[in-house]
Scaffold this active site. Structure first.
Site, PDB file in Angstrom:
ATOM      1  N   ASP A 136     -41.170 -31.378 105.856  1.00 30.52           N
ATOM      2  CA  ASP A 136     -42.082 -30.609 105.011  1.00 30.52           C
ATOM      3  C   ASP A 136     -42.402 -29.327 105.769  1.00 30.52           C
ATOM      4  O   ASP A 136     -42.979 -29.376 106.856  1.00 30.52           O
ATOM      5  CB  ASP A 136     -43.375 -31.396 104.744  1.00 30.52           C
ATOM      6  CG  ASP A 136     -43.123 -32.640 103.890  1.00 30.52           C
ATOM      7  OD1 ASP A 136     -42.127 -32.643 103.139  1.00 30.52           O
ATOM      8  OD2 ASP A 136     -43.914 -33.600 103.987  1.00 30.52           O
ATOM      9  N   ASP A 144     -41.744 -40.426  93.293  1.00 30.13           N
ATOM     10  CA  ASP A 144     -42.831 -40.698  94.235  1.00 30.13           C
ATOM     11  C   ASP A 144     -43.507 -41.960  93.726  1.00 30.13           C
ATOM     12  O   ASP A 144     -43.982 -41.987  92.592  1.00 30.13           O
ATOM     13  CB  ASP A 144     -43.839 -39.540  94.245  1.00 30.13           C
ATOM     14  CG  ASP A 144     -43.235 -38.281  94.870  1.00 30.13           C
ATOM     15  OD1 ASP A 144     -42.567 -38.403  95.906  1.00 30.13           O
ATOM     16  OD2 ASP A 144     -43.433 -37.189  94.309  1.00 30.13           O
TER      17      ASP A 144
END
Lengths: 276, 223
Positions: free
Chosen positions: A130, A11
């Site tokens: 997600d 990330d």
């Protein structure tokens, strides 16, 4: 025979790798180029970079990060975060990505997936989903004893799609979206459990089972891994690849240790010990 | 300074990854859509991502088809990647009606969506596209290919070995050509530029061992 893939995830924000729980409380976790090179040397099968910056300047930095990582990386690179148009995807591919992850923009405009697949080929398009567990329905206390089990089993677990990095919970069923997105053009699914991400409680194995049996494209498990046992269970649940971030960044396990554990559990992994 | 090589710029491929792979090897790579480069350059790379029909339309629009056909038929140093291998065939189930380069007679077919399972009486689903690392089983007498693992990203494959070519094979539901070679031509279904150290070594071998006679063959005025 195809091998099971182990995919470290970086990330990135402002040219640095960050980590946090459920996208909150980000902390610095290192230099993306150094980590990318290390993970490849340890036997990583692929690398994912997710852009977690929120600003246009952050996005510009991201292109630079991809270019720098590409210079050292000779395994596939998937990049996601902020892809709104097929020109955004082109920019990431030109910087050195091999596959592009799309999340929010595809939920808001599903035709984007078809556009991307037509332009770049579906093997290049990863739908990032997600998924959050839907709250279980309240058990009615007035029901007679013994009925609870029946109520639970008649209400199968379901998941909703979460977009805009968690600020928005859509009335969109995650399993249905997974299936539709692959019909529209996605060639692979990066499936993150919203509930488990960053918790080290293990992947959401029910979610993995539900999605991998609903689609015909490869599924990457993401969110919640604390160690090799979780990765093994994810593959047993039907995942084709397993993604993890902090277990590698924190130095708890090397990619090689994880792959050795997978091999011991009976999964085929790539033998990258070559001589030339 | 090693001779630079030319990469046909197809616009949709992961060209940046291909360029980076050569850069790591210290070999300069130049993007081109120039017909005379395709005809005369010592070494050409044809990367391919996208669909069979669209890729052929692009090569035709750039006027590169005759030059490519000619150098492939002559066995001059040419590296074809992924879809680049499939384009050598006459046709593909992916784009019915579209004509390939036709370097050999074959039709590219889709990977099976279902396969036999040893322990079950029925067929089980198989993921398509194939995405990930699979084996490469090299043929005896190969100039370039060795056994190893390579990264594949394909929904279609070449199931027959063309006459006069050596083929490395792999299996994903069916056995198919992982790579084929003849003289200076190497065509890989997998992505050598994404296949780690093994892939880098393969690129280097192709660069170093493409026959010099082919590399220097005069092409001007050839039919």
């Amino acid at each position: 025979m195809l091998t099971s893939r182990v995919i470290p995830c970086l990330d990135c924000r402002d040219g640095r790798v960050v980590k946090g729980v459920q996208f909150q409380g980000l902390r610095d976790a290192g230099d993306p180029v150094e980590l990318a090179a290390r993970y490849e040397a340890e036997g990583a099968d692929e690398l994912v970079i997710l852009d977690v910056s929120a600003t246009p300047q952050g996005r510009a930095n991201q292109t630079d990060t991809i270019k720098r990582v590409r210079k050292v990386l000779s395994i596939p690179l998937t990049v996601g975060g902020g892809v709104r148009t097929s020109d955004d995807a082109k920019r990431l591919l030109d910087a050195g990505a091999d596959k592009v992850g799309v999340n929010t923009a595809a939920v808001l405009d599903p035709a984007l997936l078809t556009k991307l697949a037509e332009r770049f080929g579906r093997q290049c398009i990863v739908i990032a989903i997600d998924a959050a567990r839907t709250e279980p329905p309240e058990t009615n206390p007035t029901r007679k004893r013994g009925a609870t089990a029946a109520i639970v089993s008649s209400q199968p677990t379901s998941w909703h799609v979460v977009i805009r990095s968690g600020e928005d919970r859509r009335p969109l069923d995650a399993i249905e979206w997974a299936r539709n997105s692959t019909h529209l053009g996605a060639g692979e699914i990066l499936l993150t459990s919203w509930d488990r991400d960053g918790t080290k409680a293990g992947y959401d194995f029910d979610l993995l089972r539900a999605v991998s049996s609903a689609v015909t494209v490869p599924v990457i498990a993401s969110g919640g891994a604390a160690g090799p046992q979780h990765l093994i269970e994810a593959l047993q649940a039907g995942a084709d690849a397993v993604l993890a971030a902090s277990i590698f960044h924190d130095g708890h396990y090397t990619v090689r240790q994880v792959k050795e554990a997978l091999a011991k559990a009976g999964f085929r992994v790539r033998d990258d010990t070559v001589t030339f | 300074m090693p001779t630079p090589l030319h990469i046909i710029s197809t616009g949709t491929a992961n060209t940046a990854s291909v360029l980076a792979a050569w850069e790591r090897l210290g070999i300069e790579a130049i993007l081109t859509t120039n017909e005379s480069d395709v005809r005369e350059a010592p070494r050409i790379v044809l990367p391919g991502v996208g669909s069979f029909g669209a890729a052929m339309r692009l090569l035709e629009a750039e006027g590169l088809v005759p030059a490519l056909r000619e150098r492939l038929a002559a066995g001059r140093p040419t590296l074809c990647i992924c879809l680049g291998l499939q384009l050598l065939a006459t046709a593909s189930d992916e784009s019915p009606g579209a004509k390939g380069l036709g370097v050999f007679r074959a039709t590219v077919s889709r990977l099976p969506d279902h396969i036999e399972a040893a322990h079950l009486p029925r067929q089980v689903p198989q993921r398509v596209p194939q995405l990930g690392w699979n084996q490469v089983e090299a043929p005896k007498g190969s100039r370039f290919l060795t056994d190893g693992f390579a990264y594949y990203a394909n929904s279609y494959c070449l199931r027959e070995v063309p006459q006069g070519w050596l083929a490395a094979t792999t299996t994903y539901g069916v056995r198919f050509c992982a790579a084929i070679e003849r003289a200076g031509v190497l065509a890989c279904q997998f992505h050598p530029e994404l296949s780690g150290r093994w892939g880098a070594a393969l690129l280097k071998r192709w660069y170093d061992e493409s026959p010099a006679a082919h590399a220097n063959a005069p092409a001007k005025g050839a039919a």
